[in-house]
Design a protein around this motif. Structure first.
Motif, short mmCIF file in Angstrom:
data_model
loop_
_atom_site.label_atom_id
_atom_site.label_comp_id
_atom_site.label_asym_id
_atom_site.label_seq_id
_atom_site.Cartn_x
_atom_site.Cartn_y
_atom_site.Cartn_z
N GLU A 92 7.51 -3.90 7.26
CA GLU A 92 6.88 -5.05 6.58
C GLU A 92 5.77 -4.59 5.64
O GLU A 92 5.69 -5.04 4.50
CB GLU A 92 6.29 -6.02 7.61
N TYR A 93 4.92 -3.71 6.12
CA TYR A 93 3.80 -3.21 5.32
C TYR A 93 4.32 -2.44 4.11
O TYR A 93 3.83 -2.62 2.99
CB TYR A 93 2.92 -2.32 6.20
N THR A 95 7.27 -2.69 2.58
CA THR A 95 7.91 -3.61 1.63
C THR A 95 6.86 -4.38 0.84
O THR A 95 6.98 -4.55 -0.38
CB THR A 95 8.86 -4.58 2.36
N ARG A 96 5.83 -4.85 1.52
CA ARG A 96 4.77 -5.60 0.85
C ARG A 96 4.08 -4.74 -0.21
O ARG A 96 3.88 -5.16 -1.34
CB ARG A 96 3.75 -6.08 1.89
N LYS A 99 6.48 -4.05 -3.27
CA LYS A 99 6.65 -5.21 -4.15
C LYS A 99 5.39 -5.46 -4.99
O LYS A 99 5.47 -5.75 -6.17
CB LYS A 99 7.00 -6.46 -3.33
N ILE A 100 4.23 -5.36 -4.36
CA ILE A 100 2.98 -5.58 -5.09
C ILE A 100 2.81 -4.53 -6.18
O ILE A 100 2.48 -4.85 -7.33
CB ILE A 100 1.77 -5.58 -4.13
#
Length: 146
Positions: A92-93, A95-96, A99-100
């Motif tokens: 999750e971290y 991917t976040r 994307k950012i």
């Protein structure tokens, strides 16, 4: 004997000079964030990790997740990502962050990350502050090398 001329080579773009940065993570007591950046002409590769004073030099840490993300050309506010390698604690971290960064620097990024915010015992606000610092640092270095 024949004269041998030594030709001098010139660096051409992209210049492969990875940057390695370390900084204390905000609100994560005694935790150091490590960032390894390589900016190419068409993409960026970023590896993220943390260390604490109790980590032994010979210990093996998990590699974490590896994600590819790129800006969506049809919608500037969104990104497209795909997971190349999954580690449940960090996906999750990773991917976040991917994307950012793809949206902020406007080019495809590969992000490898072994940071597990849950294992660090961070609250959501503390996790977001660390994420913000990592993103701002990468964007700042990208702007400086442009």
């Amino acid at each position: 004997m024949a004269d041998t001329a030594i030709q001098e080579t010139q660096r051409v773009s992209p210049d492969l000079k990875p940057k390695e940065l370390s900084f204390p993570l905000p609100k994560a007591l005694h935790t150091t964030g490590h960032v390894h950046l390589t900016f190419l002409g068409h993409c960026a590769t970023i590896f993220l990790a943390t260390s604490t004073p109790g980590d032994s030099a010979g210990s093996i840490k998990p590699l974490g997740s590896f994600v590819y993300a790129m800006p969506d050309r049809t919608s500037p506010k969104s990104t497209i990502s795909t997971t190349i390698y999954t580690s449940p604690s960090s996906i999750e971290y990773t991917t976040r962050v991917a994307k950012i960064l793809a949206r902020r620097i406007g080019m495809p990024v590969y992000v490898g990350c072994s940071i597990d915010p849950n294992a660090l015992g961070l609250e959501v606000e503390e996790e977001m502050e660390g994420l913000r610092q990592i993103v701002n640092l990468v964007v700042e270095k990208y702007e400086a090398q442009k």
